[in-house]
Design a protein around this motif. Sequence first.
Motif, mmCIF file in Angstrom:
data_model
loop_
_atom_site.group_PDB
_atom_site.id
_atom_site.type_symbol
_atom_site.label_atom_id
_atom_site.label_comp_id
_atom_site.label_asym_id
_atom_site.label_seq_id
_atom_site.Cartn_x
_atom_site.Cartn_y
_atom_site.Cartn_z
ATOM 1 N N TYR A 263 -14.004 -24.426 19.871
ATOM 2 C CA TYR A 263 -15.113 -24.968 20.537
ATOM 3 C C TYR A 263 -15.958 -23.565 20.881
ATOM 4 N N ASN A 270 -24.346 -25.665 24.155
ATOM 5 C CA ASN A 270 -24.601 -27.130 24.473
ATOM 6 C C ASN A 270 -23.567 -27.769 25.555
ATOM 7 N N ALA A 272 -20.984 -29.720 25.241
ATOM 8 C CA ALA A 272 -19.938 -30.221 24.681
ATOM 9 C C ALA A 272 -18.594 -29.834 25.669
ATOM 10 N N LYS A 306 -20.872 -36.488 20.659
ATOM 11 C CA LYS A 306 -20.732 -35.252 19.651
ATOM 12 C C LYS A 306 -20.016 -35.454 18.400
ATOM 13 N N PHE A 308 -18.818 -33.811 14.692
ATOM 14 C CA PHE A 308 -18.812 -32.587 13.975
ATOM 15 C C PHE A 308 -18.154 -32.944 12.738
ATOM 16 N N TRP A 317 -16.737 -25.916 13.155
ATOM 17 C CA TRP A 317 -17.186 -27.210 13.323
ATOM 18 C C TRP A 317 -18.817 -27.350 13.312
ATOM 19 N N GLU A 318 -19.434 -28.235 12.586
ATOM 20 C CA GLU A 318 -20.798 -28.153 12.423
ATOM 21 C C GLU A 318 -21.111 -29.532 12.788
ATOM 22 N N GLU A 319 -22.067 -29.670 13.864
ATOM 23 C CA GLU A 319 -22.517 -30.976 14.325
ATOM 24 C C GLU A 319 -23.393 -31.705 13.218
ATOM 25 N N ASP A 321 -25.687 -35.242 12.110
ATOM 26 C CA ASP A 321 -26.520 -36.436 12.617
ATOM 27 C C ASP A 321 -26.307 -37.867 11.756
#
Length: 403
Positions: A263, A270, A272, A306, A308, A317-319, A321
């Motif tokens: 993380y 953010n 998270a 969230k 990822f 880890w890439e967020e 959408d």
Amino acid sequence: MVENISFYLSGDKGRTNMNENLYKREETLVTKFQNLEENMAEEGVKKTSLMDLPVDLLELIVLSLFRVDLLRLSPLCRIWREIALPVRPMDNTPLLMSICARRKLCSFFDPIRKIFHNIHDFPNLKASTVHYSKDGWLLMSQSKKEYSTYFFFNPFTKSRIQLPDMFEDKGFHGVAFSSSLTSSDCKIVALEGSGSTTVTIRTCCRGDESWTSDTLDSNPWFAASHCNLVFYDDVFYCLGMDGRLGIFDPRNGVWSVLSKPTYEEFWEENDAWVDLMQNSTGQNFLVECGGKLVYVFIGYHGRSIKIFCLNRSEMIWEEIDSVGDQTMFLSHKSSFSTIIPVEGMQNKIFFPLLCGGEDCSVFYSFEDRRFFPYKDFSQTKGYRFSTWIQPSWSKPSHELLHW
């Protein structure tokens, strides 16, 4: 006469427990029909049947039936067979399942049709625990005094495959099996222990007479989150509470903890990390989606979410959408993604939660960037021991039953 057909439409405003209310509802319906027949007989009214209804109404009834009910219905006569088969082909829509061992029934919720179904007359599942679900099969256990009995169970065909007993069963933090039960190299892997410098891995393969147990060093220290393991790219992945991944390779029996991802790459930018610390119920999910590893966690009472995706080249880890045409079904017993060929079902995440009194499952829409039907989980009801399952209607061969 058509017997043992049970289907439930939405609109029950008094639902407080999925199993108990379905059982009471069925008893009420049976009583009403019995009273109606008695009144008609007393008044000399000629009995009618479902076959007196127009064909379009019969098709609506078929659309509301569960697959197991169609299997009972189709052989009755030519008319039912001609109506049932074209209207409802083989149905593999994921269902939210809950077992009521005391009533010897299993209830299912269909998130597309918003209908509840019951399958009755289950074999003895008293004191049973569901650990995992895959391809329509459940990995279950029954606790005894000195050991636990493990078995695979298909709730749609009621088929049961016995596995070796497990002694000194202390419970799992994660479990999965590698492939279809029909595969000769299918392997069950269960992980015990969390928050220490060791983990215990239990494995069982087809043909084994007992479980193999190995206690392995975990360096660095690893705390597993409360979600199932994921078999991906020939190894088993376990999500840690700090975003790291533990990996068990069944080919050589090696356990390792990856230094990345964590993380730390994103929590300062953010909320998270804050949400994770507030979330004491362990709303973390790891799932393979469209050939990629996806990690989902839910903030306190669903007030944020969230999602990822693991970037394997940089191990971060890439967020994300969107999940495109995929639909994810998440529960702590089992999580998976699939393509649902129904308009409006794509790019969504379904959770093991229902909205009180509305017979509607809770889902997150990537397109709208919010939960439905409410903005959070405050007005929903969760079923702790429920799991999503993909129906499998094929009965196993005699060879498969002797795993």
